[in-house]
Design an enzyme around this catalytic site. Sequence first.
Site, PDB file in Angstrom:
ATOM      1  N   GLY A   8     -19.038 -50.294 -18.023  1.00 25.86           N
ATOM      2  CA  GLY A   8     -20.159 -49.317 -17.667  1.00 25.86           C
ATOM      3  C   GLY A   8     -20.184 -48.261 -18.502  1.00 25.86           C
ATOM      4  O   GLY A   8     -20.215 -46.718 -18.063  1.00 25.86           O
ATOM      5  N   ARG A  11     -24.264 -45.242 -19.018  1.00 25.53           N
ATOM      6  CA  ARG A  11     -24.474 -44.570 -17.985  1.00 25.53           C
ATOM      7  C   ARG A  11     -23.282 -43.689 -17.877  1.00 25.53           C
ATOM      8  O   ARG A  11     -21.908 -44.715 -17.827  1.00 25.53           O
ATOM      9  CB  ARG A  11     -25.328 -45.482 -16.489  1.00 25.53           C
ATOM     10  CG  ARG A  11     -26.216 -45.532 -16.989  1.00 25.53           C
ATOM     11  CD  ARG A  11     -27.161 -45.977 -14.970  1.00 25.53           C
ATOM     12  NE  ARG A  11     -27.063 -46.520 -15.536  1.00 25.53           N
ATOM     13  CZ  ARG A  11     -26.448 -46.919 -13.326  1.00 25.53           C
ATOM     14  NH1 ARG A  11     -26.220 -45.756 -12.852  1.00 25.53           N
ATOM     15  NH2 ARG A  11     -25.772 -48.151 -13.264  1.00 25.53           N
ATOM     16  N   TYR A 153     -13.469 -48.371  -0.943  1.00 25.66           N
ATOM     17  CA  TYR A 153     -12.814 -48.360  -2.251  1.00 25.66           C
ATOM     18  C   TYR A 153     -12.175 -47.772  -2.609  1.00 25.66           C
ATOM     19  O   TYR A 153     -11.609 -46.954  -4.076  1.00 25.66           O
ATOM     20  CB  TYR A 153     -14.746 -47.009  -2.347  1.00 25.66           C
ATOM     21  CG  TYR A 153     -14.803 -46.401  -3.926  1.00 25.66           C
ATOM     22  CD1 TYR A 153     -15.487 -46.678  -4.848  1.00 25.66           C
ATOM     23  CD2 TYR A 153     -13.609 -45.006  -3.568  1.00 25.66           C
ATOM     24  CE1 TYR A 153     -14.983 -46.326  -5.866  1.00 25.66           C
ATOM     25  CE2 TYR A 153     -14.292 -44.112  -5.385  1.00 25.66           C
ATOM     26  CZ  TYR A 153     -14.949 -44.914  -6.613  1.00 25.66           C
ATOM     27  OH  TYR A 153     -14.897 -43.988  -7.302  1.00 25.66           O
ATOM     28  N   ALA A 156      -9.633 -50.445  -3.369  1.00 26.89           N
ATOM     29  CA  ALA A 156      -9.296 -50.805  -4.894  1.00 26.89           C
ATOM     30  C   ALA A 156      -9.109 -49.918  -5.664  1.00 26.89           C
ATOM     31  O   ALA A 156      -8.462 -50.448  -6.365  1.00 26.89           O
ATOM     32  CB  ALA A 156     -11.050 -51.216  -5.006  1.00 26.89           C
TER      33      ALA A 156
HETATM   34  P1  NAP Z   1     -22.508 -44.283 -12.559  1.00 24.99           P
HETATM   35  O1  NAP Z   1     -23.550 -43.121 -13.426  1.00 24.99           O
HETATM   36  O2  NAP Z   1     -23.458 -45.440 -11.520  1.00 24.99           O
HETATM   37  O3  NAP Z   1     -22.599 -45.560 -13.828  1.00 24.99           O
HETATM   38  C1  NAP Z   1     -21.891 -46.754 -13.655  1.00 24.99           C
HETATM   39  C2  NAP Z   1     -21.393 -47.628 -15.072  1.00 24.99           C
HETATM   40  O4  NAP Z   1     -20.689 -49.435 -14.164  1.00 24.99           O
HETATM   41  C3  NAP Z   1     -22.693 -47.982 -15.418  1.00 24.99           C
HETATM   42  O5  NAP Z   1     -21.881 -48.529 -16.836  1.00 24.99           O
HETATM   43  C4  NAP Z   1     -23.099 -49.774 -14.923  1.00 24.99           C
HETATM   44  O6  NAP Z   1     -24.112 -50.589 -16.059  1.00 24.99           O
HETATM   45  C5  NAP Z   1     -21.984 -50.149 -14.888  1.00 24.99           C
HETATM   46  N1  NAP Z   1     -21.403 -51.020 -14.404  1.00 24.99           N
HETATM   47  C6  NAP Z   1     -21.409 -50.989 -12.738  1.00 24.99           C
HETATM   48  N2  NAP Z   1     -21.591 -52.666 -12.019  1.00 24.99           N
HETATM   49  C7  NAP Z   1     -20.726 -53.170 -13.558  1.00 24.99           C
HETATM   50  C8  NAP Z   1     -20.921 -54.019 -13.117  1.00 24.99           C
HETATM   51  N3  NAP Z   1     -20.272 -55.257 -12.654  1.00 24.99           N
HETATM   52  N4  NAP Z   1     -20.107 -54.897 -14.467  1.00 24.99           N
HETATM   53  C9  NAP Z   1     -20.278 -54.326 -16.128  1.00 24.99           C
HETATM   54  N5  NAP Z   1     -20.902 -52.846 -15.717  1.00 24.99           N
HETATM   55  C10 NAP Z   1     -21.229 -52.437 -14.614  1.00 24.99           C
HETATM   56  O7  NAP Z   1     -21.204 -44.296 -12.672  1.00 24.99           O
HETATM   57  P2  NAP Z   1     -20.396 -42.938 -13.281  1.00 24.99           P
HETATM   58  O8  NAP Z   1     -20.274 -42.151 -11.419  1.00 24.99           O
HETATM   59  O9  NAP Z   1     -19.892 -42.550 -14.474  1.00 24.99           O
HETATM   60  O10 NAP Z   1     -18.531 -43.839 -12.383  1.00 24.99           O
HETATM   61  C11 NAP Z   1     -17.696 -44.030 -14.056  1.00 24.99           C
HETATM   62  C12 NAP Z   1     -16.730 -44.609 -13.388  1.00 24.99           C
HETATM   63  O11 NAP Z   1     -16.115 -43.155 -12.188  1.00 24.99           O
HETATM   64  C13 NAP Z   1     -16.349 -45.519 -11.960  1.00 24.99           C
HETATM   65  O12 NAP Z   1     -15.456 -46.416 -11.895  1.00 24.99           O
HETATM   66  C14 NAP Z   1     -16.054 -44.286 -10.338  1.00 24.99           C
HETATM   67  O13 NAP Z   1     -16.094 -45.655  -9.654  1.00 24.99           O
HETATM   68  C15 NAP Z   1     -15.812 -43.651 -11.041  1.00 24.99           C
HETATM   69  N6  NAP Z   1     -15.199 -42.308 -10.122  1.00 24.99           N
HETATM   70  C16 NAP Z   1     -17.029 -41.339 -10.313  1.00 24.99           C
HETATM   71  C17 NAP Z   1     -16.883 -40.323  -9.836  1.00 24.99           C
HETATM   72  C18 NAP Z   1     -18.023 -39.539  -9.486  1.00 24.99           C
HETATM   73  O14 NAP Z   1     -18.172 -38.064  -9.196  1.00 24.99           O
HETATM   74  N7  NAP Z   1     -19.256 -40.105 -10.254  1.00 24.99           N
HETATM   75  C19 NAP Z   1     -15.612 -39.880  -9.038  1.00 24.99           C
HETATM   76  C20 NAP Z   1     -14.246 -40.514  -8.805  1.00 24.99           C
HETATM   77  C21 NAP Z   1     -14.264 -42.015  -9.911  1.00 24.99           C
HETATM   78  P3  NAP Z   1     -25.346 -50.759 -15.783  1.00 24.99           P
HETATM   79  O15 NAP Z   1     -26.014 -49.672 -15.977  1.00 24.99           O
HETATM   80  O16 NAP Z   1     -25.304 -52.134 -15.920  1.00 24.99           O
HETATM   81  O17 NAP Z   1     -25.150 -51.552 -14.318  1.00 24.99           O
END
Ligand code: NAP
Length: 243
Positions: A8, A11, A153, A156
């Site tokens: 991932g 982004r 979520y 998981a």
């Molecule tokens: P995001 O901006 O929505 O980006 C998600 C990333 O995951 C993208 O690169 C996307 O690829 C990729 N992805 C989604 N489904 C996938 C799949 N099936 N196979 C491969 N890649 C996949 O999310 P984020 O906020 O950066 O979150 C990153 C991690 O941090 C996640 O695990 C999230 O649960 C965790 N997190 C985030 C927050 C927050 O506040 N943002 C808080 C706690 C935890 P594509 O671009 O190709 O779709």
Amino acid sequence: MEIAMVTGASRGIGRAIAIQLAKDGCFVLINYRINEKEAQITLNSIVEAGGSGELLPFDVSDKISINAALRQWKEANVGKYISVLVNNAGIVKDNIMVFMEDEDWDSIINTNLNSFFYVTKPLLQDMILKKHGRIINMVSLSGLKGQSGQVNYSAAKAGIIGATKALSQELGKKKITVNAVAPGFISTDMTSHLKEKELKRMIPLHRFGKAEEVAYLVSFLASDKAAYISGETIQINGGLYTR
Ligand code: NAP
């Protein structure tokens, strides 16, 4: 040169981690599911900063596509191995449980929990043989305290926290560390629909975090400086009290 894979990384937090690990000197494999354009932007930023990497697309919820991509990479890179794995890819499908569709349960468990097993297992043998490795799992405040509207979520992410503790015990004698990072609210596409103005009032540091701030923590856990930290879940949430 160490080889790091960040799932991932097209982004958000994953992109910031990929860029930071490249600055730290790793060759970075940039995984994503569909967003090649954004993944290419991650790679361009790495190259502009003097680093190196390549794109490695696969769906982390699809065992067959993971195994095919990793087999191909291995065949093209004989003698090399991935020593730093950041299991970061994740999605949300929020709803209170009484209204939650089966599909929204299944896809969250597949993408956020089963992916850990599918992606990590094929990389373990090399790390064990080389007696060196870093596995860093992106979890969440929701996996620690539970979050209403996120039973899928939270389950998981809590599962990954348990797996982090268990796997760290299996791999310690091979000098492989396994840790989790639990962010609070970080400004990315995932949180762009949230009302930051209201939510930030309950965060002691009074703002959402930046993806780069999470990346600094991952960078430390991936480094030699963190060689004696394993089985931990480290929170990065601006001081939100979560227990
Ligand atoms: P995001 O901006 O929505 O980006 C998600 C990333 O995951 C993208 O690169 C996307 O690829 C990729 N992805 C989604 N489904 C996938 C799949 N099936 N196979 C491969 N890649 C996949 O999310 P984020 O906020 O950066 O979150 C990153 C991690 O941090 C996640 O695990 C999230 O649960 C965790 N997190 C985030 C927050 C927050 O506040 N943002 C808080 C706690 C935890 P594509 O671009 O190709 O779709």
